[in-house]
Write a protein that holds these residues in place. Structure first.
Motif, PDB file in Angstrom:
ATOM      1  N   LYS A  11       0.953  -1.134   0.004  1.00 46.12           N
ATOM      2  CA  LYS A  11       0.043  -0.034  -0.013  1.00 46.12           C
ATOM      3  C   LYS A  11       0.940   1.197   0.014  1.00 46.12           C
ATOM      4  O   LYS A  11       0.377   2.175  -0.560  1.00 46.12           O
ATOM      5  CB  LYS A  11      -0.917   0.007   1.185  1.00 46.12           C
ATOM      6  CG  LYS A  11      -2.045  -1.189   1.318  1.00 46.12           C
ATOM      7  CD  LYS A  11      -2.710  -1.275   2.371  1.00 46.12           C
ATOM      8  CE  LYS A  11      -3.641  -2.262   2.367  1.00 46.12           C
ATOM      9  NZ  LYS A  11      -4.386  -2.297   3.657  1.00 46.12           N
ATOM     10  N   GLY A  26      -0.314   2.487  -3.040  1.00 44.58           N
ATOM     11  CA  GLY A  26      -1.529   3.196  -2.639  1.00 44.58           C
ATOM     12  C   GLY A  26      -1.528   4.759  -2.440  1.00 44.58           C
ATOM     13  O   GLY A  26      -2.528   5.077  -1.513  1.00 44.58           O
ATOM     14  N   PHE A  69      -7.601   7.969  -6.407  1.00 41.09           N
ATOM     15  CA  PHE A  69      -7.569   6.845  -5.384  1.00 41.09           C
ATOM     16  C   PHE A  69      -9.165   7.058  -4.769  1.00 41.09           C
ATOM     17  O   PHE A  69      -9.621   8.096  -4.702  1.00 41.09           O
ATOM     18  CB  PHE A  69      -6.880   6.978  -4.318  1.00 41.09           C
ATOM     19  CG  PHE A  69      -5.090   6.474  -4.765  1.00 41.09           C
ATOM     20  CD1 PHE A  69      -5.136   5.413  -4.892  1.00 41.09           C
ATOM     21  CD2 PHE A  69      -4.284   7.805  -4.853  1.00 41.09           C
ATOM     22  CE1 PHE A  69      -3.739   4.967  -5.138  1.00 41.09           C
ATOM     23  CE2 PHE A  69      -2.951   7.300  -5.242  1.00 41.09           C
ATOM     24  CZ  PHE A  69      -2.809   5.944  -5.264  1.00 41.09           C
ATOM     25  N   THR A  83     -11.194   2.115  -0.195  1.00 43.59           N
ATOM     26  CA  THR A  83     -10.791   0.951  -0.369  1.00 43.59           C
ATOM     27  C   THR A  83     -11.821  -0.057   0.421  1.00 43.59           C
ATOM     28  O   THR A  83     -11.714  -1.224   0.322  1.00 43.59           O
ATOM     29  CB  THR A  83      -9.391   0.427  -0.051  1.00 43.59           C
ATOM     30  OG1 THR A  83      -9.285   0.854   1.655  1.00 43.59           O
ATOM     31  CG2 THR A  83      -8.717   1.247  -0.588  1.00 43.59           C
ATOM     32  N   VAL A 135      -5.632  -1.731  -2.936  1.00 38.87           N
ATOM     33  CA  VAL A 135      -5.789  -0.389  -3.626  1.00 38.87           C
ATOM     34  C   VAL A 135      -7.191  -0.574  -4.432  1.00 38.87           C
ATOM     35  O   VAL A 135      -7.239  -1.426  -5.203  1.00 38.87           O
ATOM     36  CB  VAL A 135      -4.352  -0.243  -4.587  1.00 38.87           C
ATOM     37  CG1 VAL A 135      -4.408   0.932  -5.499  1.00 38.87           C
ATOM     38  CG2 VAL A 135      -3.142  -0.105  -3.669  1.00 38.87           C
ATOM     39  N   CYS A 189      -8.656   2.318  -7.288  1.00 35.48           N
ATOM     40  CA  CYS A 189      -8.783   3.722  -8.259  1.00 35.48           C
ATOM     41  C   CYS A 189      -9.492   3.673  -9.378  1.00 35.48           C
ATOM     42  O   CYS A 189      -9.829   2.751  -9.846  1.00 35.48           O
ATOM     43  CB  CYS A 189      -6.915   4.050  -8.141  1.00 35.48           C
ATOM     44  SG  CYS A 189      -6.224   2.766  -9.424  1.00 35.48           S
TER      45      CYS A 189
END
Length: 292
Positions: free
Chosen positions: A16, A20, A49, A52, A68, A70
């Motif tokens: 992440k 992320g 983003f 999550t 992640v 997006c």
């Protein structure tokens, strides 16, 4: 760069941190383009983003949170998961989360005609699919008879690191190979190998730099160490359960053998020697009707 400075990108917290965060958005964009084979006009230029949390009602459950999530500038969604251990039903969970990322796009108008594609990418530290499936495989919806690709909004990519057997930089033939080498062997990469990787793929050098623990702040390092402890605890619990299941299986096998021997009027002392069961355990089987 000293070898000991590398952390493990297969740890989901490291993953992440690399892929992320806004700071490393360029690394994520390159990774997606490379893994999905996007180039030129189809290449992703920008990502945003998204939350999550896939199941707000059970957000306390780690499995309801992906690593992640997006979307790109045209609205396509990308769900990316680092799978640390074999998870029963992971394939179903992958499809569920892809479906959730798809349905989330609907606004109050319910105009489904504008729904965009969803790509689910799993990097796994264990084998997920049968042995004949390669270390990277792509799955979508096809017509059974024509193999035509008419339902185009879902694509799944599974990267199974144990199947990736190229362990030397000289064996790497493509940018995808270099990404997989990073995931599997980052902790073992030497300075010399890193220079060779950087020459071919400068973006992956940036990913290595993000694994340099001396660049991490104290909060990140504490979180990483806590995650390592959690993973070891999970592994210990799993190992205990496997041992327990094995013991139960052995015990069940002994009982079945004892039952068969009792049914054939074998002497109790002989059964004790053959099975390791106690006389009282065998006598209990006898009471339950296994002596003819």
């Amino acid at each position: 760069m000293a070898l000991s400075k590398f952390l493990d990108p297969r740890n989901d917290l490291c993953f992440k941190k690399i892929f992320g965060t806004e700071k490393n958005k360029n690394i994520l964009i390159h990774f997606l383009n490379d893994i999905l084979g996007f180039a030129e006009a189809s290449a992703i230029q920008e990502v945003e983003f998204l939350s999550t949390i896939m199941d707000p009602e059970i957000a306390s459950d780690k499995q309801s949170i992906v690593d992640v999530l997006c979307k790109d500038s045209i609205g396509n969604r990308f769900v990316i998961e680092m799978q640390l251990a074999r998870d029963k039903g992971f394939e179903k969970r992958a499809q569920l989360y892809a479906a959730k990322a798809y349905s989330r796009q609907l606004d109050k108008s319910g105009n489904y005609i504008d729904l965009k594609k969803v790509f689910f990418i799993a990097i796994s530290n264990c084998n997920l699919l049968p042995e004949e499936v390669g270390y990277i495989s792509t799955h979508n919806i096809r017509d059974i008879k024509t193999n035509g690709h008419y339902l185009k909004d879902f694509q799944f990519v599974f990267i199974e690191l144990p199947k990736f057997t190229k362990s030397k930089v000289e064996q790497l033939e493509s940018i995808v190979d270099r990404w997989l080498f990073f995931f599997k062997y980052a902790e073992e990469t030497t300075d010399e190998d890193l220079k060779k990787i950087a020459e071919k793929a400068p973006i992956i050098k940036l990913a290595y730099d993000e694994l340099d623990k001396f660049r991490w702040n104290e909060k990140d390092l504490v979180a990483y160490e806590e995650r390592i402890m959690d993973l070891r605890k999970e592994e210990a619990i799993l190992e205990y359960r496997l041992d327990l299941a094995e013991e139960k299986g052995i015990e069940k096998g002994k009982i079945e053998v004892a039952k068969a021997m009792l049914a054939n009027n074998v002497d109790v002392n002989t059964i004790v020697k053959c099975t390791g069961l106690s006389i009282s355990e065998i006598e209990e089987l006898s009471v339950n009707g296994y002596i003819t």
